[in-house]
Design an enzyme around this catalytic site. Structure first.
Site, PDB file in Angstrom:
ATOM      1  N   LYS A  22       0.846  -1.209   0.000  1.00 50.62           N
ATOM      2  CA  LYS A  22       0.000   0.000   0.000  1.00 50.62           C
ATOM      3  C   LYS A  22       0.874   1.249   0.000  1.00 50.62           C
ATOM      4  CE  LYS A  22      -1.680   1.511   4.132  1.00 50.62           C
ATOM      5  NZ  LYS A  22      -1.365   2.891   4.540  1.00 50.62           N
ATOM      6  N   CYS A 116      -4.781   7.622   9.806  1.00 53.06           N
ATOM      7  CA  CYS A 116      -4.926   7.077  11.158  1.00 53.06           C
ATOM      8  C   CYS A 116      -4.567   8.133  12.204  1.00 53.06           C
ATOM      9  CB  CYS A 116      -4.002   5.862  11.338  1.00 53.06           C
ATOM     10  SG  CYS A 116      -4.571   4.395  10.475  1.00 53.06           S
ATOM     11  N   ARG A 121       0.276  14.786  13.486  1.00 52.69           N
ATOM     12  CA  ARG A 121       0.969  14.404  12.252  1.00 52.69           C
ATOM     13  C   ARG A 121       1.106  15.663  11.388  1.00 52.69           C
ATOM     14  NH1 ARG A 121      -1.357   8.776   9.941  1.00 52.69           N
ATOM     15  NH2 ARG A 121       0.628   8.740   8.852  1.00 52.69           N
ATOM     16  N   ARG A 397      -8.227  -0.565   4.918  1.00 53.33           N
ATOM     17  CA  ARG A 397      -7.366   0.451   4.310  1.00 53.33           C
ATOM     18  C   ARG A 397      -6.012  -0.135   3.955  1.00 53.33           C
ATOM     19  NH1 ARG A 397      -6.351   4.824   7.916  1.00 53.33           N
ATOM     20  NH2 ARG A 397      -5.001   5.353   6.190  1.00 53.33           N
TER      21      ARG A 397
HETATM   22  C1  EPZ Z   1       4.377   6.850   6.432  1.00 49.18           C
HETATM   23  O1  EPZ Z   1       3.594   7.880   7.029  1.00 49.18           O
HETATM   24  C2  EPZ Z   1       3.462   5.655   6.320  1.00 49.18           C
HETATM   25  N1  EPZ Z   1       2.315   6.008   5.499  1.00 49.18           N
HETATM   26  C3  EPZ Z   1       3.006   5.228   7.707  1.00 49.18           C
HETATM   27  O2  EPZ Z   1       2.246   4.047   7.561  1.00 49.18           O
HETATM   28  C4  EPZ Z   1       4.232   4.922   8.566  1.00 49.18           C
HETATM   29  O3  EPZ Z   1       3.816   4.622   9.859  1.00 49.18           O
HETATM   30  C5  EPZ Z   1       5.173   6.122   8.579  1.00 49.18           C
HETATM   31  O4  EPZ Z   1       5.504   6.524   7.221  1.00 49.18           O
HETATM   32  C6  EPZ Z   1       6.470   5.869   9.334  1.00 49.18           C
HETATM   33  O5  EPZ Z   1       7.113   4.779   8.772  1.00 49.18           O
HETATM   34  C7  EPZ Z   1       2.412   5.958   4.182  1.00 49.18           C
HETATM   35  O6  EPZ Z   1       3.462   5.656   3.616  1.00 49.18           O
HETATM   36  C8  EPZ Z   1       1.199   6.250   3.390  1.00 49.18           C
HETATM   37  P1  EPZ Z   1       6.398  10.272   8.456  1.00 49.18           P
HETATM   38  P2  EPZ Z   1       4.106   9.395   7.021  1.00 49.18           P
HETATM   39  O7  EPZ Z   1       6.230  11.548   7.700  1.00 49.18           O
HETATM   40  O8  EPZ Z   1       4.769   9.676   5.741  1.00 49.18           O
HETATM   41  C9  EPZ Z   1       6.597  13.408  12.083  1.00 49.18           C
HETATM   42  C10 EPZ Z   1       0.436   2.590   7.968  1.00 49.18           C
HETATM   43  O9  EPZ Z   1       0.011   2.023   8.995  1.00 49.18           O
HETATM   44  N2  EPZ Z   1       6.517  14.451  11.027  1.00 49.18           N
HETATM   45  O10 EPZ Z   1       7.652   9.506   8.295  1.00 49.18           O
HETATM   46  O11 EPZ Z   1       2.967  10.221   7.444  1.00 49.18           O
HETATM   47  C11 EPZ Z   1       5.249  12.686  12.218  1.00 49.18           C
HETATM   48  O12 EPZ Z   1       4.338  13.419  13.009  1.00 49.18           O
HETATM   49  C12 EPZ Z   1       0.873   4.043   7.996  1.00 49.18           C
HETATM   50  O13 EPZ Z   1       0.507   2.040   6.861  1.00 49.18           O
HETATM   51  C13 EPZ Z   1       6.618  15.779  11.404  1.00 49.18           C
HETATM   52  O14 EPZ Z   1       6.790  16.111  12.573  1.00 49.18           O
HETATM   53  O15 EPZ Z   1       5.152   9.309   8.188  1.00 49.18           O
HETATM   54  C14 EPZ Z   1       5.656  11.369  12.796  1.00 49.18           C
HETATM   55  O16 EPZ Z   1       5.802  11.496  14.175  1.00 49.18           O
HETATM   56  C15 EPZ Z   1       0.533   4.744   9.251  1.00 49.18           C
HETATM   57  N3  EPZ Z   1       6.522  16.743  10.419  1.00 49.18           N
HETATM   58  C16 EPZ Z   1       7.030  11.120  12.166  1.00 49.18           C
HETATM   59  O17 EPZ Z   1       7.490  12.393  11.692  1.00 49.18           O
HETATM   60  C17 EPZ Z   1       6.325  16.412   9.107  1.00 49.18           C
HETATM   61  O18 EPZ Z   1       6.256  17.333   8.258  1.00 49.18           O
HETATM   62  C18 EPZ Z   1       7.007  10.129  11.006  1.00 49.18           C
HETATM   63  O19 EPZ Z   1       6.160  10.607   9.992  1.00 49.18           O
HETATM   64  C19 EPZ Z   1       6.229  15.062   8.758  1.00 49.18           C
HETATM   65  C20 EPZ Z   1       6.319  14.087   9.738  1.00 49.18           C
END
Ligand code: EPZ
Length: 434
Positions: A22, A116, A121, A397
């Site tokens: 996904k 989620c 986020r 999802r």
């Molecule tokens: C991706 O989410 C995945 N989703 C998530 O999978 C996964 O848990 C996550 O990466 C971490 O591996 C998809 O690929 C669609 P991040 P993403 O930006 O991109 C903080 C699942 O279950 N952050 O790496 O949203 C954020 O709040 C899902 O399949 C900021 O602070 O994750 C979080 O604490 C859920 N500012 C951390 O970084 C930003 O601008 C990781 O977020 C961006 C992120």
């Protein structure tokens, strides 16, 4: 509302193919927008989030259909750069369309994404990167307008290796003048998959899989076909289910390296694991040991998405396991539900302490989020009696036909759809699949 009915106690046995990823499919679908092209994607899972991404493409003027696991996109006739709030809310990945629209149209209008509820986020890393690339960004409440007559390549240093921000920058950088260098980039396999797809689209990109990605020029190629990698979190979920039911399961069409940290802990717990290039066979006698400390980390560390399912697999393991969740601030929403099965888990801030119990007993649960819901299924499989999981669609999802996959491995799982909710007590059920 979906109702999962799980009668625990069956040992998972047999072989199954693991669905396409996904989290690799979604950014690739968004990337298909960046230049006028016809794209064929294979091994795309049939999921609610994929459907939402294709609806966004259609709203923007593309044609986009899914037939089985193949997706056909024609992005030549894009007519819109605004994504309505209702579509943005359907999933977190809608934010990746910002980079794609900026690259294609020089402007993107959208609102804050859904997904989620795992704690805050924010998208500050995405926004800051676009600003450094010369984009103008106006934020009005949850509405965002991002525009750039010309994006310019530059060196960006991410404060955290955000997966989504890395993907968004990679897409926008395709249209930038000069070279874009992303330092502190995410290294997840889904990033490497996106880089490979962009390369086939005509993008000059290198360094994916390391913490520095360099994006140079872009010479559009017009037509391409691409096979999506397998889903490492679905593979991890099935491995955890096999481990705690005393199973013997062969996972096919997987990349073992992509979930090697999960396999490492299952091995520590006492499972016998043999992998070759595209298969993993896991055998367990069902008497697992606690594994000490597990800390979620950006890739190549232990994935946050596999934390709930590993926790579920270890609820009956002998001894104590400590999990530290370092990625999301609210990713223990499954804990309260798992405790209803008799699990002994205490949470203190980012740390969850699991004290293995002898037995779990079926109960009625509510799926809290995608991976939390999957964890409840894993736990239900190793509980005595029947577990009911009420799910508003979270599990769908991310998991394609999970009930059928588990049944094919010998589990007693039924997925039913609740039809009526008259006065909250009278329900009619309808089987959705099988
Ligand atoms: C991706 O989410 C995945 N989703 C998530 O999978 C996964 O848990 C996550 O990466 C971490 O591996 C998809 O690929 C669609 P991040 P993403 O930006 O991109 C903080 C699942 O279950 N952050 O790496 O949203 C954020 O709040 C899902 O399949 C900021 O602070 O994750 C979080 O604490 C859920 N500012 C951390 O970084 C930003 O601008 C990781 O977020 C961006 C992120």
């Amino acid at each position: 509302m979906d109702i999962w009915k799980i009668r625990g106690g069956s040992r998972l046995e047999g072989a199954c193919f693991v669905q396409g990823s996904k989290n690799a499919s979604l950014p690739i679908i968004a990337a298909s927008l960046i230049s006028p092209a016809e794209t064929e994607l294979m091994n795309v899972p049939r999921l609610r989030d994929v459907d939402s991404a294709l609806r966004i493409l259609r709203h923007l003027g593309c044609s986009a259909q899914q037939q089985g696991n193949d997706v056909y996109i024609n992005s030549t006739g894009i007519s819109e750069n605004k994504i309505p709030h209702s579509l943005m809310l359907e999933m977190r990945s809608s934010v990746i369309f910002m980079g794609a629209l900026l690259a294609r149209c020089g402007e993107a209008r959208l609102s804050l994404p859904g997904g989620c509820q795992l704690g805050k986020r924010p998208i500050d890393i995405h926004i800051s990167a676009f600003r450094q690339m010369g984009a103008e960004i106006e934020e009005d409440g949850s509405n965002i307008r991002c525009s750039a007559a010309r994006l310019r390549g530059c060196e960006l240093r991410l404060p955290f290796p955000s997966v989504g921000a890395t993907e968004n920058i990679m897409l926008a950088a395709c249209a930038a003048e000069g070279e874009t260098v992303i330092k502190g980039a995410a290294r997840e396999p889904e990033i490497s998959a996106l880089a490979e797809y962009l390369r086939r689209m005509g993008c000059d990109i290198e360094g994916e899989g390391s913490d520095t990605i360099v994006i140079g020029g872009f010479t559009p190629k017009g037509q391409l076909s691409y096979r999506v990698i397998s889903d490492r979190i679905v593979a991890a979920t099935l491995a955890c289910a096999a481990a705690c039911t005393g199973g013997d399961v062969e996972l096919r069409a997987v990349e073992p390296e992509h979930f090697s940290t999960v396999l490492y802990f299952l091995k520590q717990a006492g499972c016998d694991i043999i992998s070759d290039k595209y298969t993993v066979r896991l055998r367990s006698d069902g008497k697992l040991r606690a594994v000490g400390d597990v800390c979620t980390q950006p890739y190549p560390g232990f994935p946050t998405d596999a934390q709930p399912v590993l926790m579920a697999a270890l609820l009956k393991a002998h001894g104590r396991t400590h999990i530290t969740e370092n990625i999301f601030e609210n990713r223990y929403r499954q804990v309260e539900q798992l405790c209803r099965l008799g699990a002994d888990i205490s949470v203190n801030g980012r740390v969850a302490d699991i004290n293995g119990v002898d037995m779990l007993y079926g109960s009625s649960l509510e799926a809290t989020d995608l991976r939390g819901g999957a964890a409840m299924i894993v736990a239900g499989l190793s509980a005595e009696g029947e577990t009911l999981i009420h799910d508003e669609g979270h599990i769908k999802r991310g998991y394609e036909d999970l009930d059928q996959v588990l049944c094919s491995l010998g589990a007693d799982v039924k997925l039913e759809k609740m039809k009526g909710t008259a006065n909250g007590f009278q329900y009619t059920y309808e089987k959705t699949q099988n």
